[in-house]
Design an enzyme around this catalytic site. Structure first.
Site, PDB file in Angstrom:
ATOM      1  N   ARG A  88       0.813  -1.216   0.000  1.00  0.00           N
ATOM      2  CA  ARG A  88       0.000   0.000   0.000  1.00  0.00           C
ATOM      3  C   ARG A  88       0.842   1.259   0.000  1.00  0.00           C
ATOM      4  O   ARG A  88       0.280   2.362  -0.023  1.00  0.00           O
ATOM      5  CB  ARG A  88      -0.895   0.003   1.235  1.00  0.00           C
ATOM      6  CG  ARG A  88      -2.333  -0.421   0.910  1.00  0.00           C
ATOM      7  CD  ARG A  88      -3.070  -0.373   2.211  1.00  0.00           C
ATOM      8  NE  ARG A  88      -4.471  -0.190   2.141  1.00  0.00           N
ATOM      9  CZ  ARG A  88      -5.368  -1.165   2.260  1.00  0.00           C
ATOM     10  NH1 ARG A  88      -5.003  -2.405   2.294  1.00  0.00           N
ATOM     11  NH2 ARG A  88      -6.642  -0.884   2.301  1.00  0.00           N
ATOM     12  N   ARG A 127     -22.734  -1.931   0.279  1.00  0.00           N
ATOM     13  CA  ARG A 127     -22.154  -2.940   1.179  1.00  0.00           C
ATOM     14  C   ARG A 127     -22.654  -2.710   2.604  1.00  0.00           C
ATOM     15  O   ARG A 127     -22.986  -3.657   3.311  1.00  0.00           O
ATOM     16  CB  ARG A 127     -20.622  -2.853   1.110  1.00  0.00           C
ATOM     17  CG  ARG A 127     -19.896  -3.862   1.971  1.00  0.00           C
ATOM     18  CD  ARG A 127     -18.529  -4.198   1.409  1.00  0.00           C
ATOM     19  NE  ARG A 127     -17.475  -3.362   1.963  1.00  0.00           N
ATOM     20  CZ  ARG A 127     -16.207  -3.369   1.534  1.00  0.00           C
ATOM     21  NH1 ARG A 127     -15.852  -4.155   0.537  1.00  0.00           N
ATOM     22  NH2 ARG A 127     -15.309  -2.597   2.089  1.00  0.00           N
TER      23      ARG A 127
HETATM   24  P1  AMP Z   1      -8.546  -3.522   3.716  1.00  0.00           P
HETATM   25  O1  AMP Z   1      -9.384  -4.640   4.247  1.00  0.00           O
HETATM   26  O2  AMP Z   1      -7.485  -3.992   2.765  1.00  0.00           O
HETATM   27  O3  AMP Z   1      -9.354  -2.393   3.160  1.00  0.00           O
HETATM   28  O4  AMP Z   1      -7.748  -2.925   4.968  1.00  0.00           O
HETATM   29  C1  AMP Z   1      -8.420  -2.336   6.066  1.00  0.00           C
HETATM   30  C2  AMP Z   1      -7.465  -1.433   6.846  1.00  0.00           C
HETATM   31  O5  AMP Z   1      -6.357  -2.186   7.347  1.00  0.00           O
HETATM   32  C3  AMP Z   1      -6.819  -0.321   6.017  1.00  0.00           C
HETATM   33  O6  AMP Z   1      -7.649   0.810   5.907  1.00  0.00           O
HETATM   34  C4  AMP Z   1      -5.562  -0.045   6.832  1.00  0.00           C
HETATM   35  O7  AMP Z   1      -5.842   0.704   8.000  1.00  0.00           O
HETATM   36  C5  AMP Z   1      -5.145  -1.435   7.275  1.00  0.00           C
HETATM   37  N1  AMP Z   1      -4.264  -2.081   6.272  1.00  0.00           N
HETATM   38  C6  AMP Z   1      -4.540  -3.169   5.493  1.00  0.00           C
HETATM   39  N2  AMP Z   1      -3.512  -3.484   4.691  1.00  0.00           N
HETATM   40  C7  AMP Z   1      -2.539  -2.576   4.963  1.00  0.00           C
HETATM   41  C8  AMP Z   1      -1.230  -2.338   4.465  1.00  0.00           C
HETATM   42  N3  AMP Z   1      -0.713  -3.124   3.500  1.00  0.00           N
HETATM   43  N4  AMP Z   1      -0.531  -1.300   4.969  1.00  0.00           N
HETATM   44  C9  AMP Z   1      -1.030  -0.505   5.943  1.00  0.00           C
HETATM   45  N5  AMP Z   1      -2.254  -0.661   6.465  1.00  0.00           N
HETATM   46  C10 AMP Z   1      -3.013  -1.684   5.981  1.00  0.00           C
END
Ligand code: AMP
Length: 190
Positions: A88, A127
Site C-alpha cells: 500500500r 455494502r
Molecule cells: P482492507 O481490508 O485492505 O481495506 O484494509 C483495512 C485497513 O487495514 C486499512 O484501511 C488499513 O488501515 C489497514 N491495512 C490493510 N492493509 C494494509 C497495508 N498493507 N498497509 C497498511 N495498512 C493496511
C-alpha cells in the site's frame, strides 16, 4: 505464481482474490483480514492497529512487511499467493521485492482494478446497507471511506509507476460486472 491485486478500497480486490483461490488454488493474503483477525483476537498488534484502521489510516510499513514475511513462510504459500491490500506504499512495494528476491521469487502480475471515486462511494453504501449491523466493518462508513480514498491517492497510487517500469502492471476496468472482471483476469493469466 505471485499476483498483486491492486486498486482502491471497494474496487473488488477481495472478491476477485477469493474467486482466484477457488479456480487456481492460490492462497489469498489479505493484510486487512489479518489485521482484523488480530483486532478480534485482542493481540498487541490488534490493539495498536485498531485505532489506525478505524480512522482509515495505514499501519506502519515495518509492521506490515513483518506480517507478510511471516505469513509467506507458511507452507501453504508454496503454490502461489494473491496479495490483496498489500503493498500500500512504495516502501512496502520495495520491501516486498527484497523479500521475494531473498526467496528467489518475483511478482508475476500486478492487476489494477480501476474504479472511479463516485462509484466506490455507491458500492460502499450498498455494502453497508446489505450487511447486518453486527457484521459490518468498523471502517465501512462514508467518512472513513473518504479518508481511505485520500490515503489511496496519496500513498498507494504512487506505487503504480514502480510496477509499470518493471512491465508488471495490467489494468482491468473494475466498473464491469463481477463476472466480466473475473473473465478478464482469467484471460490475462492464461
Ligand atoms: P482492507 O481490508 O485492505 O481495506 O484494509 C483495512 C485497513 O487495514 C486499512 O484501511 C488499513 O488501515 C489497514 N491495512 C490493510 N492493509 C494494509 C497495508 N498493507 N498497509 C497498511 N495498512 C493496511
Amino acid at each position: 505464481m505471485i499476483l498483486v491485486m491492486f486498486g482502491p478500497p471497494g474496487a473488488g480486490k477481495g472478491t476477485q482474490a477469493k474467486l482466484l483461490v477457488e479456480s487456481r488454488g492460490l492462497v489469498q493474503l489479505s493484510t486487512g483480514d489479518m489485521l482484523r483477525a488480530a483486532v478480534a483476537a485482542g493481540t498487541e498488534l490488534g490493539k495498536q492497529a485498531k485505532a489506525i484502521m478505524d480512522s482509515g489510516g495505514l499501519v506502519d510499513d515495518a509492521t506490515m512487511l513483518g506480517i507478510i514475511s511471516d505469513r509467506m513462510e507458511e507452507p501453504d504459500c508454496a503454490n502461489g499467493v494473491i496479495l490483496d491490500g498489500f503493498p500500500r506504499t512504495v516502501a512496502q512495494a520495495e520491501g516486498l521485492d527484497a523479500l521475494l528476491d531473498g526467496k528467489g521469487l518475483k511478482i508475476d502480475h500486478v492487476i489494477e482494478l480501476t474504479v472511479d471515486d463516485d462509484a466506490l462511494f455507491q458500492r460502499i453504501e450498498t455494502r453497508i446497507a446489505e450487511t447486518p449491523v453486527e457484521e459490518r466493518r468498523a471502517d465501512d462508513n462514508a467518512e472513513t471511506l473518504k479518508k481511505r480514498l485520500g490515503v489511496y491517492h496519496d500513498q498507494t497510487k504512487p506505487i503504480l509507476p514502480y510496477y509499470e517500469k518493471q512491465g508488471l502492471l495490467r489494468q482491468i476496468d473494475g466498473m464491469l460486472p463481477i463476472d466480466d472482471v473475473t473473465q478478464a483476469i482469467g484471460e490475462l493469466l492464461g
